[in-house]
Design an enzyme around this catalytic site. Structure first.
Site, PDB file in Angstrom:
ATOM      1  CB  CYS A  39       0.460  -1.384 -11.531  1.00 46.88           C
ATOM      2  SG  CYS A  39      -0.264  -2.162 -10.085  1.00 46.88           S
ATOM      3  CG  HIS A  75      -0.622  -5.327  -7.219  1.00 40.99           C
ATOM      4  ND1 HIS A  75      -0.983  -4.006  -7.381  1.00 40.99           N
ATOM      5  CD2 HIS A  75      -1.763  -6.053  -7.447  1.00 40.99           C
ATOM      6  CE1 HIS A  75      -2.271  -3.931  -7.675  1.00 40.99           C
ATOM      7  NE2 HIS A  75      -2.765  -5.157  -7.713  1.00 40.99           N
ATOM      8  CB  CYS A 127       2.896  -1.086  -2.983  1.00 45.24           C
ATOM      9  SG  CYS A 127       2.528   0.149  -4.222  1.00 45.24           S
TER      10      CYS A 127
END
Ligand code: PYC
Length: 332
Positions: free
Chosen positions: A90, A92, A253
């Site tokens: 991920c 972020h 993102c």
């Protein structure tokens, strides 16, 4: 461990939440973060549900646990927790975790401004800039990204055919560019994205196999990335990323930007060394860059980087009490 209090540093990365959980780490078996992720999902998923779902979280909630490194050269490891599960990677979440951990003194880099982190999708390298006690920005040298499927037609009942690509940037993304049946993300509202994304994802998932050549536990299309016109100065492209059941990423993102860079590179629209400023649905920006070319299995691939910022919003002590009928959250 069926209940307890979890201390957290809450933050956001370019608008999307990151809850760094600083206590109550379950002991996880495995030599790699990929193995530890499997153990967490099997035995401790209630922790994720309690901390991510309503009433303690919300549709967009996303977080992380820091663990000791799995490899000799790393500084630490990250386990990502989200409403949707435990993502292999991920972007972020990493930017928020690094910012919150450095500013709170939970992570001390062996070399100031640089970190190596083990994540379920592999190993990533970090550069960050710190002024006094604040982290100004974080740059992630992400895992390799590649275009898995190109120019596929999906028949979407009620919408019509959509031409899509599927690209990997740490998670698998269906990417939908503007076309006859999709006017572009600025011509749709959030309700349209929330309505069509799960349908597009389910149909793509049925038709297009996605299994990572290096780690078969990383598989399946989890996100839908819609593109369109920009609203912020300096942006090269805009996206709205759908994840979980009802979430639209407020940040641009990180894994989605990596997937987008791989798509544009493989279609001959970007080259090694190119930067691409990617904006989110709210106009916040990450700077992506194609650092080098590589290969994933037999696929042409890139090594992408993503640069962005995060801010701490507060400290949280979250109680999960067996007496509470909603101790482990709910979804509507
Ligand atoms: O930044 O990689 C990302 C991400 C995945 C899901 C939400 N954000």
């Amino acid at each position: 461990m069926q209940k307890g209090t979890f201390f957290c540093v809450d933050a956001h990365t370019c608008g999307n939440p990151v809850r760094l959980v600083t206590s109550g780490h379950p002991h996880l078996n495995g030599n790699t973060m990929s193995e530890k992720r499997q153990h967490f999902l099997k035995e401790y998923d209630w922790v994720r549900q309690a901390l991510m779902f309503e009433p303690r979280g919300h549709d967009m909630m996303s977080g992380a646990f820091l663990y000791p490194p799995c490899t000799d050269n790393a500084d630490a490891s990250i386990l990502f927790i989200e409403t949707s599960g435990c993502l292999p990677m991920c972007g972020h979440g990493t930017i928020g975790t690094v910012t919150a951990a450095i500013e709170s003194g939970l992570l001390v880099a062996k070399t100031p401004g640089q970190l190596i982190l083990d994540v379920p999708a592999g190993q990533i390298r970090i550069e960050y800039q710190q002024t006094a006690e604040k982290v100004d920005w974080v740059k992630i040298y992400n895992v390799a990204a590649y275009l898995a499927h190109q120019d596929q037609i999906l028949d979407i009942p009620g919408l019509g055919p959509l031409k899509v690509d599927v690209s990997y940037g740490g998670n698998y993304y269906v990417i939908v560019d503007p076309q006859a049946n999709f006017p572009g993300l600025r011509h749709w509202n959030a309700g349209d994205i929330l309505k069509w994304s799960p349908i597009v994802r389910a149909i793509a998932q049925e038709q297009l196999s996605c299994i990572h050549p290096d780690d078969p536990t990383v598989s399946g299309i989890s996100h839908v990335l819609w593109t369109g016109d920009t609203i912020s100065d300096g942006s090269d492209g805009a996206n709205a990323v759908f994840y979980g059941d009802k979430a639209i990423d407020r940040s641009p993102c990180g894994t989605g930007t990596s997937a987008r860079l791989a798509q544009l590179y493989c279609k001959g629209l970007l080259n090694v060394g190119d930067e691409y400023t990617h904006e989110s649905i709210i106009g916040s920006q990450f700077v992506g860059r194609i650092e080098s070319a590589t290969q994933v299995g037999n696929y042409k691939a890139i090594m992408p980087s993503i640069k962005g910022w995060a801010r701490i919003t507060g400290q949280n002590a979250i109680t999960v009490d067996d007496n509470d009928p909603y101790a482990f959250g709910f979804q509507v």
